[in-house]
Scaffold this active site. Structure first.
Site, PDB file in Angstrom:
ATOM      1  N   GLY A  12      -1.361  -6.179   5.908  1.00 13.38           N
ATOM      2  CA  GLY A  12      -2.514  -6.643   5.147  1.00 13.38           C
ATOM      3  C   GLY A  12      -3.647  -5.641   4.998  1.00 13.38           C
ATOM      4  O   GLY A  12      -4.803  -6.035   4.831  1.00 13.38           O
ATOM      5  N   ARG A  66      16.639 -20.956  -1.307  1.00 12.80           N
ATOM      6  CA  ARG A  66      15.628 -20.113  -1.944  1.00 12.80           C
ATOM      7  C   ARG A  66      14.875 -20.915  -3.014  1.00 12.80           C
ATOM      8  O   ARG A  66      13.682 -20.770  -3.195  1.00 12.80           O
ATOM      9  CB  ARG A  66      16.363 -18.904  -2.545  1.00 12.80           C
ATOM     10  CG  ARG A  66      15.513 -17.858  -3.223  1.00 12.80           C
ATOM     11  CD  ARG A  66      14.353 -17.338  -2.414  1.00 12.80           C
ATOM     12  NE  ARG A  66      14.680 -16.642  -1.202  1.00 12.80           N
ATOM     13  CZ  ARG A  66      13.902 -15.717  -0.615  1.00 12.80           C
ATOM     14  NH1 ARG A  66      12.759 -15.367  -1.135  1.00 12.80           N
ATOM     15  NH2 ARG A  66      14.254 -15.165   0.512  1.00 12.80           N
ATOM     16  N   ASN A 108       0.482  -6.406  -9.016  1.00 13.05           N
ATOM     17  CA  ASN A 108       1.161  -5.919  -7.817  1.00 13.05           C
ATOM     18  C   ASN A 108       0.725  -4.490  -7.541  1.00 13.05           C
ATOM     19  O   ASN A 108       0.483  -3.719  -8.471  1.00 13.05           O
ATOM     20  CB  ASN A 108       2.678  -5.958  -8.070  1.00 13.05           C
ATOM     21  CG  ASN A 108       3.486  -5.432  -6.901  1.00 13.05           C
ATOM     22  OD1 ASN A 108       3.257  -5.816  -5.749  1.00 13.05           O
ATOM     23  ND2 ASN A 108       4.433  -4.538  -7.178  1.00 13.05           N
ATOM     24  N   HIS A 110       2.167  -1.032  -5.894  1.00 15.22           N
ATOM     25  CA  HIS A 110       3.429  -0.421  -5.466  1.00 15.22           C
ATOM     26  C   HIS A 110       3.147   1.005  -4.989  1.00 15.22           C
ATOM     27  O   HIS A 110       2.432   1.759  -5.668  1.00 15.22           O
ATOM     28  CB  HIS A 110       4.438  -0.421  -6.615  1.00 15.22           C
ATOM     29  CG  HIS A 110       5.764   0.103  -6.186  1.00 15.22           C
ATOM     30  ND1 HIS A 110       6.659  -0.654  -5.462  1.00 15.22           N
ATOM     31  CD2 HIS A 110       6.333   1.332  -6.330  1.00 15.22           C
ATOM     32  CE1 HIS A 110       7.726   0.078  -5.195  1.00 15.22           C
ATOM     33  NE2 HIS A 110       7.552   1.283  -5.702  1.00 15.22           N
ATOM     34  N   THR A 147       6.049  -8.774 -14.345  1.00 10.23           N
ATOM     35  CA  THR A 147       6.910  -9.456 -15.314  1.00 10.23           C
ATOM     36  C   THR A 147       8.228  -9.768 -14.599  1.00 10.23           C
ATOM     37  O   THR A 147       8.380  -9.444 -13.415  1.00 10.23           O
ATOM     38  CB  THR A 147       7.161  -8.550 -16.543  1.00 10.23           C
ATOM     39  OG1 THR A 147       7.650  -7.292 -16.075  1.00 10.23           O
ATOM     40  CG2 THR A 147       5.906  -8.357 -17.364  1.00 10.23           C
ATOM     41  N   ASP A 151       9.047  -4.427 -10.770  1.00  7.21           N
ATOM     42  CA  ASP A 151       8.198  -3.240 -10.964  1.00  7.21           C
ATOM     43  C   ASP A 151       8.207  -2.713 -12.403  1.00  7.21           C
ATOM     44  O   ASP A 151       8.027  -1.517 -12.637  1.00  7.21           O
ATOM     45  CB  ASP A 151       8.610  -2.098 -10.006  1.00  7.21           C
ATOM     46  CG  ASP A 151       8.487  -2.490  -8.543  1.00  7.21           C
ATOM     47  OD1 ASP A 151       7.615  -3.309  -8.214  1.00  7.21           O
ATOM     48  OD2 ASP A 151       9.275  -1.974  -7.726  1.00  7.21           O
ATOM     49  N   GLN A 179      -5.609   7.254   0.123  1.00 11.34           N
ATOM     50  CA  GLN A 179      -6.092   7.997  -1.061  1.00 11.34           C
ATOM     51  C   GLN A 179      -5.846   7.253  -2.373  1.00 11.34           C
ATOM     52  O   GLN A 179      -6.418   7.596  -3.394  1.00 11.34           O
ATOM     53  CB  GLN A 179      -5.436   9.377  -1.123  1.00 11.34           C
ATOM     54  CG  GLN A 179      -5.845  10.258   0.038  1.00 11.34           C
ATOM     55  CD  GLN A 179      -5.299  11.683  -0.092  1.00 11.34           C
ATOM     56  OE1 GLN A 179      -4.813  12.094  -1.136  1.00 11.34           O
ATOM     57  NE2 GLN A 179      -5.407  12.438   0.989  1.00 11.34           N
TER      58      GLN A 179
HETATM   59  C1  GAR Z   1       1.816  -1.294   0.786  1.00 12.68           C
HETATM   60  O1  GAR Z   1       2.101   0.081   0.906  1.00 12.68           O
HETATM   61  C2  GAR Z   1       2.238  -1.786  -0.585  1.00 12.68           C
HETATM   62  O2  GAR Z   1       2.023  -0.869  -1.601  1.00 12.68           O
HETATM   63  C3  GAR Z   1       3.709  -2.032  -0.366  1.00 12.68           C
HETATM   64  O3  GAR Z   1       3.776  -2.623   0.918  1.00 12.68           O
HETATM   65  C4  GAR Z   1       2.703  -2.098   1.730  1.00 12.68           C
HETATM   66  C5  GAR Z   1       1.956  -3.254   2.346  1.00 12.68           C
HETATM   67  O4  GAR Z   1       0.989  -2.798   3.250  1.00 12.68           O
HETATM   68  N1  GAR Z   1       4.254  -2.861  -1.393  1.00 12.68           N
HETATM   69  C6  GAR Z   1       5.481  -2.686  -1.891  1.00 12.68           C
HETATM   70  O5  GAR Z   1       6.269  -1.865  -1.460  1.00 12.68           O
HETATM   71  C7  GAR Z   1       5.845  -3.616  -3.044  1.00 12.68           C
HETATM   72  N2  GAR Z   1       7.065  -3.218  -3.640  1.00 12.68           N
HETATM   73  P1  GAR Z   1      -0.220  -3.731   3.692  1.00 12.68           P
HETATM   74  O6  GAR Z   1       0.386  -5.060   4.158  1.00 12.68           O
HETATM   75  O7  GAR Z   1      -0.865  -2.996   4.816  1.00 12.68           O
HETATM   76  O8  GAR Z   1      -1.136  -3.914   2.516  1.00 12.68           O
END
Ligand code: GAR
Length: 207
Positions: A12, A66, A108, A110, A147, A151, A179
């Site tokens: 998080g 699911r 989202n 990524h 969508t 991704d 960053q």
């Molecule tokens: C983050 O790096 C986010 O970009 C990635 O999971 C991590 C969560 O970290 N998301 C993905 O890979 C989605 N495909 P966080 O819980 O510390 O924010």
């Protein structure tokens, strides 16, 4: 006021960047209505509750299929009546019915420069492992609308981050978060809350 609901799976840190952004005024016109995690034990729920925000777990483990989990997740999100759903490290496939119902209202983050290192199987640390394996010299992060395709939605913002000699997946992940991710995601929410972005012909335009 843009009402947002944040969906999370893990530590998080992106959620924290949103909480902090709202608190310090860098995200404006935005109210955090709730946080939902698919995982009971995550730090994200603690972070939300510490900030006085409604937080709940909807775990696939508690449902027989699911389909039933998807229904429960959608119901919980609907209850919170969001204008925008933010996937902040939500590592579960978003139910198709949710994508349909909230079309153009789910974003989202990524941890790569899409279309590199994205799609099925690319999430969390795995993205950085693949980037290091491939030997790229620059990676980064992307915020995009969600969508049906994984991704594949319209890109809102991207930020490059250098790969350094001796990087491990963990050091690279940290640099990409510091960053790029923690800057891009709050900024994208602020842009949406202030009507600075819209989707035209499948692409995001500003202004
Ligand atoms: C983050 O790096 C986010 O970009 C990635 O999971 C991590 C969560 O970290 N998301 C993905 O890979 C989605 N495909 P966080 O819980 O510390 O924010």
């Amino acid at each position: 006021m843009l009402r947002i609901v944040v969906l999370v799976s893990g530590g998080g840190t992106n959620l924290q960047a949103i909480i902090d952004g709202i608190a310090d005024g860098s995200i404006t016109n935005t109210e955090l209505a709730g946080v939902i995690s698919n995982n009971k034990t995550v730090k994200s729920l603690e972070r939300a509750r510490a900030a006085g925000i409604f937080a709940e777990c909807v775990s696939p483990k508690d449902y027989e299929s699911r389909e039933l989990f998807n229904d429960a997740l959608l119901e919980k999100v609907d209850e919170l009546q969001p204008d925008l759903i933010v996937l902040a490290g939500f590592l579960v496939k978003v139910p198709p019915r949710m994508v349909e119902r909230y079309s153009g209202r789910i974003i989202n983050i990524h941890p790569s420069l899409i279309p590199s290192f994205c799609g099925v199987g690319y999430y969390g640390l795995k993205v950085h492992e693949k980037a290091l394996e491939r030997g790229v010299k620059v990676t980064g992060a992307t915020v995009h609308f969600v969508t049906e395709g994984m991704d594949e939605g319209p890109i809102i913002a991207q930020k490059p981050v250098p790969v350094e000699e001796g990087d491990t997946p963990e050091t690279l992940q940290r640099r990409v978060m510091e960053q790029a991710e923690w800057i891009l995601l709050p900024r994208a929410i602020d842009d949406i809350a202030n009507d600075r972005v819209r989707i035209v012909d499948g692409r995001v335009v500003r202004g």
